[in-house]
Design a protein around this motif. Structure first.
Motif, mmCIF file in Angstrom:
data_model
loop_
_atom_site.group_PDB
_atom_site.id
_atom_site.type_symbol
_atom_site.label_atom_id
_atom_site.label_comp_id
_atom_site.label_asym_id
_atom_site.label_seq_id
_atom_site.Cartn_x
_atom_site.Cartn_y
_atom_site.Cartn_z
ATOM 1 N N TRP A 1 0.809 -1.224 0.000
ATOM 2 C CA TRP A 1 0.000 0.000 0.000
ATOM 3 C C TRP A 1 0.841 1.272 0.000
ATOM 4 N N ASN B 1 -0.864 -1.228 11.410
ATOM 5 C CA ASN B 1 -2.227 -1.237 10.863
ATOM 6 C C ASN B 1 -2.188 -1.537 9.366
ATOM 7 N N ILE B 2 -1.391 -0.785 8.634
ATOM 8 C CA ILE B 2 -1.347 -0.919 7.168
ATOM 9 C C ILE B 2 -0.839 -2.303 6.760
ATOM 10 N N SER C 1 -1.381 -4.998 8.130
ATOM 11 C CA SER C 1 -2.392 -6.038 8.380
ATOM 12 C C SER C 1 -3.559 -5.964 7.402
ATOM 13 N N TRP C 2 -3.532 -5.004 6.494
ATOM 14 C CA TRP C 2 -4.626 -4.847 5.538
ATOM 15 C C TRP C 2 -4.612 -5.958 4.493
ATOM 16 N N VAL D 1 -12.810 -3.149 0.472
ATOM 17 C CA VAL D 1 -11.995 -3.646 1.585
ATOM 18 C C VAL D 1 -12.258 -2.820 2.843
ATOM 19 N N GLU D 2 -12.105 -3.468 4.000
ATOM 20 C CA GLU D 2 -12.181 -2.790 5.287
ATOM 21 C C GLU D 2 -10.770 -2.602 5.809
ATOM 22 N N LEU D 3 -10.406 -1.349 6.100
ATOM 23 C CA LEU D 3 -9.052 -1.016 6.497
ATOM 24 C C LEU D 3 -9.072 -0.346 7.862
#
Length: 485
Positions: A24, A165-166, A168-169, A178-180
């Protein structure tokens, strides 16, 4: 004075986590102001190998040319070209080089200015930056708007949390929802099928979302602030501006802040879809950019170039450009009568050599005029209506071409009778196309049939037409080859 430790030192992730993060983003950077050299990158995580020109470009693009506020944070974005570094001319040479999709690095910056008695200048200036290969402005504006202030208040742990966080996307697969999760918020993001896909309203139902969740189409401009505020002085000229964009005309976009220019350039870039991008676009461009002399010089500007600037220098350097848009509010009658304050750069308005081919939508104009004096919600709704209006016009522009293209597709019998040569689109004939246009017309509201023909004659000469036709040929040939297997 207590100063938050603004550092990425000590942040360490496993190679697997880093690889997932880089699906990402390229990385997160911090940029501080150095009294001797100006803006300077102080850290990037995960580490990136950059040429000194790229590092300088990122640093200067992360800071505004001048700040019109004493304290606070502002977000903006930029787009810089990736260059091949010469030996020895690298920043952090042991790290991997950035990987891009289109040869450009996209930066989303949160610039923060706070008073600081320990600084010679009396304040501290820092930018927190997300560097990415993905042209998803709505997503990354949302992320940096949350990350920048959090980092300034709480320091390195916030960047560490953001990186985890990123990483684990799910993968950014085209055409998926997608849920982020990001710093306590869930982003419901819709990814387009392709970068030229015109994204429409969301399929995610409100019942599936929490109160603090955010819903977005990643490739469009964020809904806030309302675009109508930036275009206040040029509402009646918007149809002329749209024509210039789809005709691959170069345009200088001047604003008082990089927040304004970057927002506007992304918004205009979106209006081009589904026509392929044939020119360059720079949401915020500075004189320190390595492409400065190639993009801004005495020669005619490149076709399709959208250049967002704030430095008054560009008004002089680009005085020969055919189209200059200056963003901002139109002065009230009272303000026009008063002695005007010092204006930096061109006054809000539209200077152009373009003569419009299509008619305005007067019902929409009335709605925009009403919204200009209305509430923030009125402006947001009108801004979205404006986007939908011009997006539909871009789609309508292509209708006569797609109609004519159908006549160029070989029939199944023609394809089968030529088994030794893969099926191909028949050659595009300008004469035949204009005969079809004369017979069937266009959904666009042209002022006259003569204007209609002149418009399409110009469009067939743009680099965008060549790219569009090549894409259509690829699609048709893929279908025809599949039929022959």
């Amino acid at each position: 004075m207590h100063r938050t430790r603004l550092s990425l030192d000590g942040l360490l992730m496993s190679p697997e986590r880093v690889a997932k993060l880089r699906r990402w983003t390229m990385g997160l950077a911090t940029v501080n102001f150095d009294l001797e050299v100006g803006p300077k990158i102080t850290s990037i995580y995960p580490p990136l190998s950059l040429s000194h020109a790229e590092a300088q470009n990122i640093a200067f693009s992360s800071f505004p040319d001048s700040s019109h506020f004493d304290e606070g944070s502002r977000t903006h974005s930029f787009r810089i070209r990736l260059r091949s570094p010469t030996e020895g001319d690298v920043w952090d040479g042991d790290a991997p080089r950035p990987k891009t999709i289109d040869g450009f690095i996209y930066g989303f910056s949160c610039f923060t200015r706070t008073k600081d008695a320990s600084s010679k200048r009396g304040y501290q200036q820092t930018s927190t930056v997300i560097l990415t290969h993905l042209a998803y402005p709505s997503l990354f504006y949302t992320l940096i708007s949350k990350l920048g202030p959090s980092f300034m208040n709480h320091g390195g742990p916030m960047l560490e949390a953001a990186c985890h966080n990123i990483s684990s996307w799910p993968d950014p697969i085209p055409g998926t929802n997608v849920e982020l999760g990001f710093l306590g918020t869930v982003v419901h993001a819709e990814i387009p099928e392709a970068i030229e896909t015109q994204q429409a309203m969301s399929a995610v139902l409100p019942a599936q979302m929490g109160e603090s969740d955010i819903q977005m189409l990643v490739s469009v401009c964020p809904k806030e602030p309302p675009m109508l505020d930036l275009l206040d002085a040029v509402v009646s000229h918007l149809w002329s501006i749209w024509e210039c964009i789809v005709l691959s005309e170069p345009m200088l976009v001047f604003g008082l802040s990089p927040a304004a220019t970057s927002f506007a350039v992304w918004w205009f870039r979106d209006l081009l879809r589904p026509i392929p991008l044939s020119g360059d676009f720079r949401p915020f461009f500075t004189i320190h950019d390595a492409d400065h002399t190639s993009l801004v010089n005495p020669r005619p500007p490149q076709a399709g170039l959208l250049l967002g600037v704030t430095n008054p220098y560009f008004e002089r350097a680009c005085k020969h450009w055919p189209h200059v848009l200056s963003l901002g509010q139109e002065p009230s009658p009272r303000e026009k009568g008063e002695k005007s304050a010092i204006v930096i750069g061109p006054a809000p308005g539209w200077r152009t050599t373009h003569k419009r081919y299509t008619s305005r939508d007067h019902a929409l104009m009335k709605r925009l005029e009403h919204a200009r004096n209305g509430s923030e919600q009125d402006k947001l709704r009108a801004s979205e209506a404006l986007r939908q209006h011009f997006s539909s016009r871009t789609t309508a522009l292509l209708v006569p071409l797609q109609r004519y293209l159908q006549s160029l597709i070989p029939t199944p019998s023609e394809s089968r009778s030529n088994l030794t040569v893969p099926g191909r689109l028949k050659p595009f004939s300008d004469t035949a196309f204009f005969a079809s246009l004369k017979a069937h017309g266009s959904p666009l509201p042209f002022k006259s049939n003569a204007k209609q023909r002149e418009f399409y004659e110009r469009w067939l000469r743009t680099p965008a037409f060549g790219l569009w036709l090549a894409r259509q040929e690829e699609v048709v040939q893929g279908v025809l080859n599949g039929m022959m297997k």
